[in-house]
Design an enzyme around this catalytic site. Sequence first.
Site, PDB file in Angstrom:
ATOM      1  CE  LYS A   1      -4.288   0.990   2.492  1.00 19.62           C
ATOM      2  NZ  LYS A   1      -4.892   0.894   3.814  1.00 19.62           N
TER       3      LYS A   1
HETATM    4  C1  E4P Z   1      -8.427   1.636   3.793  1.00 14.01           C
HETATM    5  O1  E4P Z   1      -7.534   0.987   3.288  1.00 14.01           O
HETATM    6  C2  E4P Z   1      -8.245   2.465   4.988  1.00 14.01           C
HETATM    7  O2  E4P Z   1      -7.455   1.729   5.886  1.00 14.01           O
HETATM    8  C3  E4P Z   1      -9.540   2.776   5.693  1.00 14.01           C
HETATM    9  O3  E4P Z   1     -10.652   2.478   4.904  1.00 14.01           O
HETATM   10  C4  E4P Z   1      -9.553   4.140   6.295  1.00 14.01           C
HETATM   11  O4  E4P Z   1     -10.779   4.337   6.937  1.00 14.01           O
HETATM   12  P1  E4P Z   1     -11.037   5.529   7.964  1.00 14.01           P
HETATM   13  O5  E4P Z   1     -11.226   6.786   7.184  1.00 14.01           O
HETATM   14  O6  E4P Z   1     -12.286   5.126   8.683  1.00 14.01           O
HETATM   15  O7  E4P Z   1      -9.831   5.590   8.874  1.00 14.01           O
END
Ligand code: E4P
Length: 217
Positions: A83
Site C-alpha cells: 500500500k
Molecule cells: C483503507 O484501506 C483504509 O485503511 C480505511 O478504509 C480508512 O478508513 P477511515 O477513514 O475510517 O480511517
Amino acid sequence: MKLFLDSVDLEVINSLSKTGLIDGITTNPSLIASSGMNFLETIKKICDLVDGPVSAEVTATDFKSMLLEGQKLSKISSNVVIKVPLTKDGLKACKAFSKQGIRVNVTLCFSTAQALLAAKAGATFISPFIGRLDDLGADGINLIAEIVEIYNNFNFQTEILAASIRSVQDVVDSAKLGADIATIPPKIFEGMFLHPLTNKGLESFLADWSKTGQSIL
Ligand code: E4P
C-alpha cells in the site's frame, strides 16, 4: 463485489473469515498503532489466516525508501499487496512495483484526477476514501461514480476499492456504482447481515414449527 475487512484484529479476522464471505484484508498504520501490535508479525499472522490480498502500507515517504520497505513487506507472503500513499513518490514506487509484478494498493485517494494517475501508474487497487470526504461535507460516493466512469472509458484494469466506509449504505452505494471491492470495518460487516424483519420472521417460523412437533434430524 468483493468484500475486504479493514482491520488488524486477528481474532475478528479469523472469526469473520470463517463466513467464507471475506475476500481480503486492508490495514493501515493507524490501525496498527491503536492495536499496539508489531506490524510485520501482524501482517504475517493475517496472511496465515486469509487466502486473499492483504494490504500492508509503507511508512516511508521518499521513492527509494518506499521501494526498500515494499520489497521487505512483499517477502512476508505472496498475499501481501504493497500500500502506497497517493503522492508523486508513491506513484513512482507503484510504477516500479507493478513492473516487477508486485501488486500495489494506492491509498488516500480523494479525487478523480488522483485515481486517473494511479491507474496509469499500474495500481492493482485504488482506494478512494468515502467517509473522510463526507466528513468534510464533500460527496464521497460521487468520487466512486466518477472513477468508475473514467476507468470504464479507458478500460483500466485497476480495481476500485471503496475505503473509509462508515455505513452499510456506503457499501450498497459503492456496489450500485460498480466499485469492485469495499473494505469494511468489522462492525459494518456485521451490520450487513441484519434486518429486523429477518429476526421477526425467523421467530414466527420457529414458533409455528415447534407446534408441529416435528424434527428434521
Ligand atoms: C483503507 O484501506 C483504509 O485503511 C480505511 O478504509 C480508512 O478508513 P477511515 O477513514 O475510517 O480511517
